[in-house]
Motif scaffolding. Structure first.
Motif, mmCIF file in Angstrom:
data_model
loop_
_atom_site.group_PDB
_atom_site.id
_atom_site.type_symbol
_atom_site.label_atom_id
_atom_site.label_comp_id
_atom_site.label_asym_id
_atom_site.label_seq_id
_atom_site.Cartn_x
_atom_site.Cartn_y
_atom_site.Cartn_z
ATOM 1 N N MET A 149 5.451 6.124 -6.480
ATOM 2 C CA MET A 149 6.172 6.456 -5.371
ATOM 3 C C MET A 149 5.751 5.915 -4.026
ATOM 4 O O MET A 149 4.273 6.017 -3.888
ATOM 5 C CB MET A 149 6.473 7.902 -5.100
ATOM 6 C CG MET A 149 7.458 8.577 -4.155
ATOM 7 S SD MET A 149 7.704 10.127 -3.955
ATOM 8 C CE MET A 149 6.347 10.539 -3.102
ATOM 9 N N ASP A 150 6.304 5.378 -3.108
ATOM 10 C CA ASP A 150 5.864 5.087 -1.908
ATOM 11 C C ASP A 150 6.052 6.275 -1.109
ATOM 12 O O ASP A 150 7.122 6.987 -1.007
ATOM 13 C CB ASP A 150 6.819 3.889 -1.369
ATOM 14 C CG ASP A 150 6.555 3.545 0.145
ATOM 15 O OD1 ASP A 150 5.460 2.656 0.148
ATOM 16 O OD2 ASP A 150 6.909 4.102 0.882
ATOM 17 N N LEU A 151 4.973 6.611 -0.697
ATOM 18 C CA LEU A 151 4.750 7.789 0.221
ATOM 19 C C LEU A 151 5.721 7.943 1.463
ATOM 20 O O LEU A 151 5.847 9.042 2.168
ATOM 21 C CB LEU A 151 3.359 8.139 0.651
ATOM 22 C CG LEU A 151 2.250 8.653 -0.553
ATOM 23 C CD1 LEU A 151 0.935 8.772 -0.236
ATOM 24 C CD2 LEU A 151 2.918 9.814 -1.020
ATOM 25 N N GLY A 190 3.725 21.732 -5.836
ATOM 26 C CA GLY A 190 4.011 20.864 -4.333
ATOM 27 C C GLY A 190 4.845 19.638 -4.873
ATOM 28 O O GLY A 190 5.196 19.022 -3.814
ATOM 29 N N TRP A 191 4.707 19.071 -6.032
ATOM 30 C CA TRP A 191 5.660 17.816 -6.360
ATOM 31 C C TRP A 191 6.778 18.188 -7.160
ATOM 32 O O TRP A 191 7.109 17.100 -7.756
ATOM 33 C CB TRP A 191 4.703 16.787 -6.999
ATOM 34 C CG TRP A 191 3.382 16.520 -6.177
ATOM 35 C CD1 TRP A 191 2.362 16.756 -6.260
ATOM 36 C CD2 TRP A 191 3.331 15.546 -4.881
ATOM 37 N NE1 TRP A 191 1.090 16.319 -5.102
ATOM 38 C CE2 TRP A 191 2.209 15.715 -4.275
ATOM 39 C CE3 TRP A 191 4.440 15.077 -4.310
ATOM 40 C CZ2 TRP A 191 1.936 15.008 -3.178
ATOM 41 C CZ3 TRP A 191 3.977 14.294 -2.921
ATOM 42 C CH2 TRP A 191 2.761 14.259 -2.614
ATOM 43 N N GLY A 192 7.005 19.246 -7.588
ATOM 44 C CA GLY A 192 7.984 19.810 -8.396
ATOM 45 C C GLY A 192 7.629 20.277 -9.581
ATOM 46 O O GLY A 192 6.643 19.703 -10.006
ATOM 47 N N PRO A 193 8.494 21.027 -10.354
ATOM 48 C CA PRO A 193 7.955 21.643 -11.525
ATOM 49 C C PRO A 193 7.521 20.243 -12.869
ATOM 50 O O PRO A 193 8.235 19.613 -12.798
ATOM 51 C CB PRO A 193 9.236 22.358 -12.114
ATOM 52 C CG PRO A 193 9.801 22.613 -10.858
ATOM 53 C CD PRO A 193 9.644 21.528 -10.253
ATOM 54 N N GLY A 194 6.108 20.392 -13.110
ATOM 55 C CA GLY A 194 6.016 19.663 -14.244
ATOM 56 C C GLY A 194 5.105 18.485 -13.743
ATOM 57 O O GLY A 194 4.409 17.808 -14.361
ATOM 58 N N GLU A 248 -11.947 4.285 -8.771
ATOM 59 C CA GLU A 248 -11.780 4.322 -7.388
ATOM 60 C C GLU A 248 -10.420 5.450 -6.701
ATOM 61 O O GLU A 248 -9.715 5.590 -7.779
ATOM 62 C CB GLU A 248 -11.410 2.976 -6.942
ATOM 63 C CG GLU A 248 -12.606 1.777 -6.952
ATOM 64 C CD GLU A 248 -12.054 0.444 -6.434
ATOM 65 O OE1 GLU A 248 -12.275 0.252 -5.323
ATOM 66 O OE2 GLU A 248 -11.687 -0.119 -7.504
ATOM 67 N N ASP A 249 -10.627 5.527 -5.629
ATOM 68 C CA ASP A 249 -9.339 6.476 -5.167
ATOM 69 C C ASP A 249 -8.130 5.577 -5.127
ATOM 70 O O ASP A 249 -8.188 4.374 -4.717
ATOM 71 C CB ASP A 249 -9.792 6.764 -3.515
ATOM 72 C CG ASP A 249 -8.624 7.438 -2.768
ATOM 73 O OD1 ASP A 249 -7.632 8.111 -3.609
ATOM 74 O OD2 ASP A 249 -8.341 7.153 -1.630
ATOM 75 N N VAL A 250 -6.752 6.194 -5.614
ATOM 76 C CA VAL A 250 -5.625 5.303 -5.648
ATOM 77 C C VAL A 250 -4.474 6.069 -4.933
ATOM 78 O O VAL A 250 -3.741 5.725 -4.732
ATOM 79 C CB VAL A 250 -5.344 5.528 -7.160
ATOM 80 C CG1 VAL A 250 -6.145 4.365 -8.142
ATOM 81 C CG2 VAL A 250 -5.125 6.651 -8.013
ATOM 82 N N SER A 251 -4.971 7.311 -4.392
ATOM 83 C CA SER A 251 -3.927 7.993 -3.284
ATOM 84 C C SER A 251 -3.459 6.984 -2.026
ATOM 85 O O SER A 251 -4.648 6.867 -1.187
ATOM 86 C CB SER A 251 -4.317 9.279 -2.926
ATOM 87 O OG SER A 251 -4.524 10.219 -4.208
ATOM 88 N N GLY A 252 -2.493 6.625 -1.927
ATOM 89 C CA GLY A 252 -1.993 5.931 -0.808
ATOM 90 C C GLY A 252 -2.361 4.418 -0.720
ATOM 91 O O GLY A 252 -2.475 3.958 0.317
ATOM 92 N N ALA A 289 0.762 -1.253 -0.044
ATOM 93 C CA ALA A 289 0.132 0.020 -0.145
ATOM 94 C C ALA A 289 0.904 1.301 0.159
ATOM 95 O O ALA A 289 2.190 1.065 -0.269
ATOM 96 C CB ALA A 289 -0.975 0.056 1.198
ATOM 97 N N ASN A 290 0.091 2.377 0.048
ATOM 98 C CA ASN A 290 0.887 3.691 0.417
ATOM 99 C C ASN A 290 1.531 4.163 -1.095
ATOM 100 O O ASN A 290 2.538 5.032 -0.963
ATOM 101 C CB ASN A 290 2.202 3.723 1.497
ATOM 102 C CG ASN A 290 1.917 4.747 2.304
ATOM 103 O OD1 ASN A 290 1.165 5.620 2.292
ATOM 104 N ND2 ASN A 290 3.139 4.887 2.925
ATOM 105 N N ASP A 291 0.868 3.665 -2.287
ATOM 106 C CA ASP A 291 1.446 4.129 -3.335
ATOM 107 C C ASP A 291 0.934 5.510 -3.761
ATOM 108 O O ASP A 291 -0.406 5.931 -3.577
ATOM 109 C CB ASP A 291 1.255 3.155 -4.401
ATOM 110 C CG ASP A 291 1.800 2.019 -4.322
ATOM 111 O OD1 ASP A 291 3.010 1.891 -3.656
ATOM 112 O OD2 ASP A 291 1.351 0.911 -4.837
ATOM 113 N N GLN A 292 1.777 6.296 -4.638
ATOM 114 C CA GLN A 292 1.079 7.574 -5.206
ATOM 115 C C GLN A 292 1.659 7.652 -6.530
ATOM 116 O O GLN A 292 2.629 7.594 -6.715
ATOM 117 C CB GLN A 292 1.550 8.943 -4.349
ATOM 118 C CG GLN A 292 1.013 10.064 -5.041
ATOM 119 C CD GLN A 292 -0.561 10.288 -5.020
ATOM 120 O OE1 GLN A 292 -1.384 10.027 -3.991
ATOM 121 N NE2 GLN A 292 -1.276 10.294 -6.292
ATOM 122 N N VAL A 293 0.541 8.096 -7.540
ATOM 123 C CA VAL A 293 0.923 7.920 -9.004
ATOM 124 C C VAL A 293 1.071 9.599 -9.267
ATOM 125 O O VAL A 293 0.167 10.071 -8.951
ATOM 126 C CB VAL A 293 0.119 7.214 -9.849
ATOM 127 C CG1 VAL A 293 0.409 7.507 -11.403
ATOM 128 C CG2 VAL A 293 -0.095 5.686 -9.519
#
Length: 293
Positions: free
Chosen positions: A196-198, A169-173, A254-258, A154-158
Protein backbone atom coordinates in the motif's frame (compact mmCIF):
# COMPACT_ATOMS: atom_id res chain seq x y z
CA UNK A 1 16.57 -9.04 -31.44
CA UNK A 2 13.59 -8.21 -29.27
CA UNK A 3 9.98 -7.13 -29.44
CA UNK A 4 8.52 -4.18 -27.56
CA UNK A 5 5.42 -2.05 -27.52
CA UNK A 6 3.27 0.46 -25.69
CA UNK A 7 -0.34 -0.25 -24.77
CA UNK A 8 -3.22 2.02 -23.83
CA UNK A 9 -6.20 -0.26 -23.28
CA UNK A 10 -8.97 -0.60 -24.20
CA UNK A 11 -8.56 2.71 -26.07
CA UNK A 12 -7.07 6.19 -25.69
CA UNK A 13 -10.60 7.39 -24.94
CA UNK A 14 -10.93 4.82 -22.12
CA UNK A 15 -7.41 4.37 -20.74
CA UNK A 16 -7.96 1.78 -18.02
CA UNK A 17 -4.48 0.29 -18.42
CA UNK A 18 -1.36 1.85 -19.90
CA UNK A 19 2.13 0.29 -19.90
CA UNK A 20 5.20 -0.61 -21.91
CA UNK A 21 6.22 -4.22 -22.59
CA UNK A 22 9.33 -5.89 -23.93
CA UNK A 23 10.61 -9.40 -24.64
CA UNK A 24 14.40 -9.16 -24.94
CA UNK A 25 17.04 -11.57 -26.15
CA UNK A 26 20.10 -12.97 -24.36
CA UNK A 27 21.56 -12.06 -21.87
CA UNK A 28 18.15 -11.00 -20.58
CA UNK A 29 15.92 -13.89 -19.55
CA UNK A 30 12.95 -12.57 -17.62
CA UNK A 31 10.08 -13.21 -20.00
CA UNK A 32 7.79 -10.37 -20.98
CA UNK A 33 8.73 -7.35 -18.88
CA UNK A 34 5.98 -4.87 -17.97
CA UNK A 35 7.14 -1.31 -17.26
CA UNK A 36 5.46 1.88 -16.04
CA UNK A 37 2.09 0.17 -15.64
CA UNK A 38 -0.76 2.50 -14.73
CA UNK A 39 -4.35 1.65 -13.83
CA UNK A 40 -6.87 4.48 -14.15
CA UNK A 41 -3.96 6.91 -14.33
CA UNK A 42 -2.27 5.73 -11.13
CA UNK A 43 1.07 3.95 -11.32
CA UNK A 44 1.09 0.33 -10.16
CA UNK A 45 4.46 -1.11 -11.27
CA UNK A 46 7.76 0.42 -12.14
CA UNK A 47 8.64 -3.04 -13.45
CA UNK A 48 7.13 -6.52 -13.29
CA UNK A 49 8.92 -9.58 -14.66
CA UNK A 50 9.67 -13.30 -14.27
CA UNK A 51 13.46 -13.28 -13.76
CA UNK A 52 14.05 -16.89 -12.72
CA UNK A 53 12.65 -20.30 -13.63
CA UNK A 54 14.32 -23.24 -11.91
CA UNK A 55 13.43 -26.90 -12.44
CA UNK A 56 13.87 -29.59 -9.77
CA UNK A 57 13.50 -33.32 -10.56
CA UNK A 58 12.68 -35.91 -7.91
CA UNK A 59 15.67 -37.94 -6.74
CA UNK A 60 17.98 -35.73 -8.85
CA UNK A 61 16.99 -37.80 -11.89
CA UNK A 62 17.81 -34.82 -14.15
CA UNK A 63 19.07 -31.31 -13.77
CA UNK A 64 18.53 -29.14 -11.93
CA UNK A 65 17.93 -26.59 -14.67
CA UNK A 66 17.51 -22.84 -14.93
CA UNK A 67 15.46 -22.10 -18.02
CA UNK A 68 15.72 -18.75 -19.80
CA UNK A 69 12.53 -17.09 -20.96
CA UNK A 70 13.52 -14.66 -23.70
CA UNK A 71 13.08 -13.73 -27.34
CA UNK A 72 15.60 -16.35 -28.47
CA UNK A 73 13.45 -19.33 -27.49
CA UNK A 74 10.04 -17.72 -28.09
CA UNK A 75 7.96 -18.82 -31.06
CA UNK A 76 4.92 -17.46 -32.93
CA UNK A 77 1.57 -19.12 -32.27
CA UNK A 78 -1.57 -19.67 -34.31
CA UNK A 79 -3.17 -16.70 -32.58
CA UNK A 80 -0.28 -14.40 -33.50
CA UNK A 81 1.68 -16.03 -36.38
CA UNK A 82 3.83 -12.99 -37.18
CA UNK A 83 5.11 -12.03 -33.72
CA UNK A 84 6.67 -13.69 -30.69
CA UNK A 85 4.59 -11.64 -28.27
CA UNK A 86 0.84 -11.96 -28.63
CA UNK A 87 -1.39 -9.10 -27.44
CA UNK A 88 -5.14 -9.66 -27.52
CA UNK A 89 -8.39 -8.67 -25.81
CA UNK A 90 -11.16 -11.00 -24.72
CA UNK A 91 -14.16 -11.24 -22.40
CA UNK A 92 -14.49 -13.78 -19.58
CA UNK A 93 -17.23 -13.86 -16.98
CA UNK A 94 -18.55 -10.59 -18.33
CA UNK A 95 -15.22 -8.81 -17.74
CA UNK A 96 -12.89 -7.49 -20.40
CA UNK A 97 -9.30 -8.62 -20.20
CA UNK A 98 -6.06 -7.86 -22.03
CA UNK A 99 -3.64 -10.75 -22.52
CA UNK A 100 0.08 -10.29 -23.22
CA UNK A 101 1.86 -13.61 -23.69
CA UNK A 102 4.81 -15.45 -25.23
CA UNK A 103 5.23 -19.13 -26.07
CA UNK A 104 8.63 -20.77 -25.53
CA UNK A 105 10.28 -24.08 -26.42
CA UNK A 106 13.19 -25.10 -24.18
CA UNK A 107 14.32 -28.68 -24.76
CA UNK A 108 11.21 -30.81 -24.33
CA UNK A 109 9.38 -28.11 -22.38
CA UNK A 110 6.55 -26.03 -23.80
CA UNK A 111 6.04 -22.86 -21.77
CA UNK A 112 3.64 -19.94 -21.97
CA UNK A 113 4.35 -16.76 -20.04
CA UNK A 114 1.18 -14.70 -19.72
CA UNK A 115 0.03 -11.45 -18.15
CA UNK A 116 -3.68 -10.66 -18.01
CA UNK A 117 -4.87 -7.14 -17.12
CA UNK A 118 -8.55 -6.92 -16.24
CA UNK A 119 -10.83 -3.91 -16.53
CA UNK A 120 -11.53 -3.96 -12.73
CA UNK A 121 -7.80 -3.68 -11.99
CA UNK A 122 -6.83 -7.27 -11.30
CA UNK A 123 -3.60 -8.61 -12.76
CA UNK A 124 -3.02 -12.33 -13.36
CA UNK A 125 0.65 -13.40 -13.60
CA UNK A 126 0.88 -16.90 -15.04
CA UNK A 127 3.31 -19.54 -16.22
CA UNK A 128 1.93 -22.55 -18.11
CA UNK A 129 4.09 -25.62 -18.69
CA UNK A 130 3.88 -28.96 -20.50
CA UNK A 131 6.44 -31.50 -21.67
CA UNK A 132 8.98 -33.79 -19.99
CA UNK A 133 12.73 -33.37 -20.18
CA UNK A 134 13.05 -36.57 -18.12
CA UNK A 135 10.34 -39.10 -17.37
CA UNK A 136 10.26 -38.19 -13.68
CA UNK A 137 8.03 -36.04 -11.46
CA UNK A 138 9.40 -32.51 -11.10
CA UNK A 139 8.57 -28.94 -10.15
CA UNK A 140 9.07 -25.68 -12.03
CA UNK A 141 9.84 -22.91 -9.53
CA UNK A 142 8.77 -19.63 -11.14
CA UNK A 143 10.01 -16.41 -9.54
CA UNK A 144 8.10 -13.22 -10.27
CA UNK A 145 9.58 -9.86 -9.34
CA UNK A 146 7.14 -7.00 -8.66
CA UNK A 147 8.66 -3.55 -8.26
CA UNK A 148 5.57 -1.74 -7.00
CA UNK A 149 5.55 2.04 -7.34
CA UNK A 150 1.94 2.66 -6.34
CA UNK A 151 1.45 6.38 -7.04
CA UNK A 152 5.10 7.07 -6.08
CA UNK A 153 8.32 5.08 -5.85
CA UNK A 154 8.69 5.52 -2.10
CA UNK A 155 6.21 5.50 0.80
CA UNK A 156 5.31 1.80 0.44
CA UNK A 157 4.10 -0.41 3.28
CA UNK A 158 3.87 -4.22 3.07
CA UNK A 159 1.29 -6.17 5.08
CA UNK A 160 0.54 -9.82 5.78
CA UNK A 161 -2.84 -11.35 6.57
CA UNK A 162 -3.50 -14.40 8.76
CA UNK A 163 -6.85 -15.44 10.19
CA UNK A 164 -5.31 -15.71 13.68
CA UNK A 165 -3.94 -12.14 13.85
CA UNK A 166 -6.06 -9.72 15.95
CA UNK A 167 -6.82 -6.17 14.89
CA UNK A 168 -3.66 -4.25 15.79
CA UNK A 169 -4.55 -1.13 13.87
CA UNK A 170 -4.60 -2.33 10.26
CA UNK A 171 -7.85 -4.28 10.38
CA UNK A 172 -8.53 -7.85 11.61
CA UNK A 173 -5.88 -10.28 10.43
CA UNK A 174 -3.39 -7.74 9.09
CA UNK A 175 0.03 -6.73 10.40
CA UNK A 176 2.81 -4.62 8.87
CA UNK A 177 6.20 -5.91 7.78
CA UNK A 178 8.84 -3.40 8.85
CA UNK A 179 12.06 -5.05 7.66
CA UNK A 180 13.19 -7.20 4.78
CA UNK A 181 11.95 -10.73 5.27
CA UNK A 182 11.08 -14.02 3.59
CA UNK A 183 7.72 -15.69 4.08
CA UNK A 184 6.01 -19.01 3.41
CA UNK A 185 2.49 -19.59 2.18
CA UNK A 186 0.03 -20.88 4.78
CA UNK A 187 -3.32 -21.93 3.27
CA UNK A 188 -4.66 -22.83 6.74
CA UNK A 189 -4.52 -19.18 7.81
CA UNK A 190 -5.54 -17.84 4.37
CA UNK A 191 -2.19 -16.05 4.25
CA UNK A 192 -1.87 -13.29 1.69
CA UNK A 193 0.02 -10.03 1.36
CA UNK A 194 -0.57 -6.44 0.39
CA UNK A 195 1.48 -3.44 -0.71
CA UNK A 196 0.00 0.00 0.00
CA UNK A 197 1.08 3.58 -0.65
CA UNK A 198 0.90 5.26 2.76
CA UNK A 199 -0.12 8.59 1.24
CA UNK A 200 -2.98 7.61 -1.06
CA UNK A 201 -3.79 4.32 0.74
CA UNK A 202 -4.19 2.71 -2.65
CA UNK A 203 -2.64 -0.69 -2.91
CA UNK A 204 -2.61 -4.21 -4.28
CA UNK A 205 -3.26 -7.56 -2.64
CA UNK A 206 -0.93 -10.44 -3.57
CA UNK A 207 -3.08 -13.57 -3.58
CA UNK A 208 -1.40 -16.98 -3.94
CA UNK A 209 -2.66 -19.03 -6.86
CA UNK A 210 -4.58 -22.24 -6.25
CA UNK A 211 -1.81 -24.38 -7.78
CA UNK A 212 1.21 -22.48 -6.47
CA UNK A 213 2.35 -25.01 -3.87
CA UNK A 214 4.76 -24.21 -1.07
CA UNK A 215 8.51 -23.91 -0.67
CA UNK A 216 10.81 -26.89 -0.20
CA UNK A 217 14.50 -27.55 0.39
CA UNK A 218 15.29 -26.66 -3.24
CA UNK A 219 13.30 -23.41 -3.37
CA UNK A 220 13.15 -22.33 0.24
CA UNK A 221 10.80 -19.33 0.31
CA UNK A 222 7.51 -18.25 -1.21
CA UNK A 223 7.80 -14.48 -0.83
CA UNK A 224 10.57 -11.93 -0.30
CA UNK A 225 10.00 -8.37 0.87
CA UNK A 226 13.00 -6.28 -0.17
CA UNK A 227 14.02 -2.66 -0.26
CA UNK A 228 14.66 -1.49 -3.81
CA UNK A 229 18.25 -1.42 -5.04
CA UNK A 230 18.86 -1.07 -8.75
CA UNK A 231 21.90 -3.36 -8.59
CA UNK A 232 19.64 -6.22 -7.42
CA UNK A 233 17.69 -6.21 -10.67
CA UNK A 234 19.78 -8.54 -12.84
CA UNK A 235 17.36 -8.73 -15.80
CA UNK A 236 16.98 -12.47 -15.45
CA UNK A 237 20.57 -13.35 -14.60
CA UNK A 238 19.36 -14.07 -11.07
CA UNK A 239 20.97 -17.06 -9.38
CA UNK A 240 21.60 -20.37 -11.07
CA UNK A 241 20.03 -23.81 -11.40
CA UNK A 242 21.05 -24.85 -7.89
CA UNK A 243 20.42 -21.62 -5.95
CA UNK A 244 18.13 -18.64 -6.47
CA UNK A 245 20.75 -16.41 -4.74
CA UNK A 246 18.09 -14.21 -3.13
CA UNK A 247 19.20 -14.76 0.48
CA UNK A 248 22.12 -12.37 0.05
CA UNK A 249 19.69 -9.47 -0.44
CA UNK A 250 18.53 -9.81 3.19
CA UNK A 251 21.97 -9.59 4.80
CA UNK A 252 21.45 -7.54 6.88
CA UNK A 253 17.65 -6.99 6.72
CA UNK A 254 16.91 -3.34 5.87
CA UNK A 255 13.99 -1.17 6.94
CA UNK A 256 11.14 -1.29 4.41
CA UNK A 257 8.50 0.88 6.10
CA UNK A 258 7.74 3.87 3.92
CA UNK A 259 10.43 2.86 1.44
CA UNK A 260 10.57 1.79 -2.20
CA UNK A 261 9.67 -1.90 -1.99
CA UNK A 262 10.21 -4.89 -4.28
CA UNK A 263 8.31 -8.15 -3.73
CA UNK A 264 9.48 -11.48 -5.15
CA UNK A 265 6.87 -14.25 -5.32
CA UNK A 266 7.39 -17.91 -6.19
CA UNK A 267 4.94 -20.40 -7.61
CA UNK A 268 5.99 -24.05 -7.35
CA UNK A 269 4.41 -25.77 -10.33
CA UNK A 270 4.16 -29.54 -9.82
CA UNK A 271 4.33 -31.78 -12.89
CA UNK A 272 3.41 -35.45 -12.63
CA UNK A 273 5.30 -37.57 -15.17
CA UNK A 274 2.33 -39.95 -15.43
CA UNK A 275 0.68 -37.58 -17.90
CA UNK A 276 3.60 -38.16 -20.33
CA UNK A 277 4.07 -34.42 -20.67
CA UNK A 278 0.82 -33.84 -22.51
CA UNK A 279 -1.11 -31.97 -19.79
CA UNK A 280 -0.67 -28.24 -19.25
CA UNK A 281 -0.06 -27.03 -15.69
CA UNK A 282 -0.14 -23.45 -14.44
CA UNK A 283 1.06 -21.37 -11.51
CA UNK A 284 1.08 -17.73 -10.55
CA UNK A 285 -0.47 -15.14 -8.22
CA UNK A 286 -3.42 -12.82 -8.64
CA UNK A 287 -2.95 -9.15 -7.84
CA UNK A 288 -6.08 -7.25 -6.80
CA UNK A 289 -6.44 -3.50 -6.16
CA UNK A 290 -7.85 -1.93 -3.02
CA UNK A 291 -8.49 1.68 -2.06
CA UNK A 292 -9.87 4.43 -4.26
CA UNK A 293 -8.75 3.93 -7.87
Amino acid sequence: MSEAGTIVWPSPNEPLWAFDWRLANYPDQEGIVIRAARFRGHEVFYKASLPSLRVQYDNNACGPYKDPLNYDNAQPTNRCPNTRVCVYSYVSGGLRGLGVESYHRIGAYRLTHRWVFWEHGWVMARLYSAGLQCNTDHRHHAYWRFDFDIDTAANDQVFEYNTYTPDIGWGPGWHAKTHEITRLKNPLSNRRWAVMDLGSQRGYFILPGANDGTADAFSTSDLWVLRYHGAEDLNGQQGNAADDKLAAYLNPPEDVSGQDVVVWYTGHLAHDAADAGTDWHSAGPNLAPFGSW
